[in-house]
Design an enzyme around this catalytic site. Sequence first.
Site, PDB file in Angstrom:
ATOM      1  N   HIS A  75       0.830  -1.209   0.000  1.00 22.87           N
ATOM      2  CA  HIS A  75       0.000   0.000   0.000  1.00 22.87           C
ATOM      3  C   HIS A  75       0.869   1.265   0.000  1.00 22.87           C
ATOM      4  CE1 HIS A  75      -3.172   2.855   0.943  1.00 22.87           C
ATOM      5  NE2 HIS A  75      -2.508   3.233   2.030  1.00 22.87           N
TER       6      HIS A  75
ATOM      7  N   GLN B 291      -7.966  15.003   1.717  1.00 18.29           N
ATOM      8  CA  GLN B 291      -6.681  14.529   2.258  1.00 18.29           C
ATOM      9  C   GLN B 291      -5.511  15.129   1.481  1.00 18.29           C
ATOM     10  OE1 GLN B 291      -6.380  10.246   2.008  1.00 18.29           O
ATOM     11  NE2 GLN B 291      -4.354  10.165   2.961  1.00 18.29           N
TER      12      GLN B 291
END
Length: 426
Positions: free
Chosen positions: A142, A249
């Site tokens: 990730h 974000q």
Amino acid sequence: MPLKANDPSLTSWLPVPENSDFPIQNIPFGVFLTRDDIITIGTRIGDHAIDLGALHQLGYFRDIPLTDDIFLQDTLNDFISDGKKTWRLVRNRISELFQKNNQELQKNQEHQKIVLFTMDEIEMQLPVQIGDYTDFYSSKEHATNVGKMFRDPDNALLPNWLHLPVGYHGRSSTIIPSGTPVRRPNGQTLPKGADKPVFGPSRLLDFELEMAFITTDANALGEPIKIDEAEDYIFGLVLFNDWSARDLQKWEYVPLGPFLGKNFASSISPWIVTLDALEPFRVASPKQDPHPLPYLAQKGKKSFDIHLEVDIRTEDGSQTTLSRTNFKYMYWTMAQQLAHHTINGCKVNSGDMLGSGTISGPTPDSYGSMLELSWQGTKEIPLADGTTRKFLKDHDTVVMKGYCSRDGVRIGFGEISTKILPALEL
Ligand code: MN
């Protein structure tokens, strides 16, 4: 103390459907509202919820040193504070009571009426009062994918990543159980090519497929937890969906990290599966190179073979599996996360929740977020209803599931199911 409850040969006098996540070897802990509107601590076998408060009042735990009201509470925090020895005694006793050959409760119809509920008679609650919530970033796959997209494809991992489990302190006020809908957040975003932000609903709403562990009181202020002892302070695990608004974000996160793009909601599965129940499913974690510093150096198998899946259900009721991955891919283990979290003396309390970070596997069908599955919105993901997604739409329902399987025993976590509601008009 032996983990008698894990014996794969055990069967229960309560019915357990085939492929149930909750055989007699699981015995998870949760909190539920009964048909009489009473909140109690309980466990689950098959499709029956068991009221531990009532069982204790009826004397079934008389041989275990427990306070009278330990299960008559709306959170598990006090029980978790009692420590690993008590968790094991209680789990072993529940196992004994519901084994096929045990007659104590099996022959007592009156008591069964008081302690047993079917799942449709109860409403699951948050299992713990979460004091503090920390989220890690511990999947190498990730972190590499996100680093490639947001930074430099040739240097996707920042220099610290292979030396410590990177994390941030999250917000516990918005952790919610499965079934509670999530509203699309509003906020500031910077449109592509613009030099000023705009305000409005997030357009890049995403899930993060994670697991989280719940701790007991572990240390005094100033005292680190040693890595070899860290697992003693982990009560159990839940599935964890760390909702993320990627556009919020991206605009806000430099230089201090996640804030409003993350703290509007995180969803958990309501049954805490104990670390004891997961013991048969231990596996080695990925080889770590470079070798971690001594305070993070671990021995033995510190990861767990937990199959994970995320599905999306659209308004027509059809369901598409977006990703299948596994908890064992995590580069940094829970023991390393807890040892690192406290190496500076940070105090951990009963009911704290530590998220793993998005769990992505090595292949594109094992990525744990839409951000990765759609590769930052450059790929359309086809769904069973004929539509496609890059990120989540209003009225989509995201479903996460997880289970372990070995020697004919399946231990599962149930699911997190969360529907997305449209943003408030502000
Ligand atoms: Mn996360």
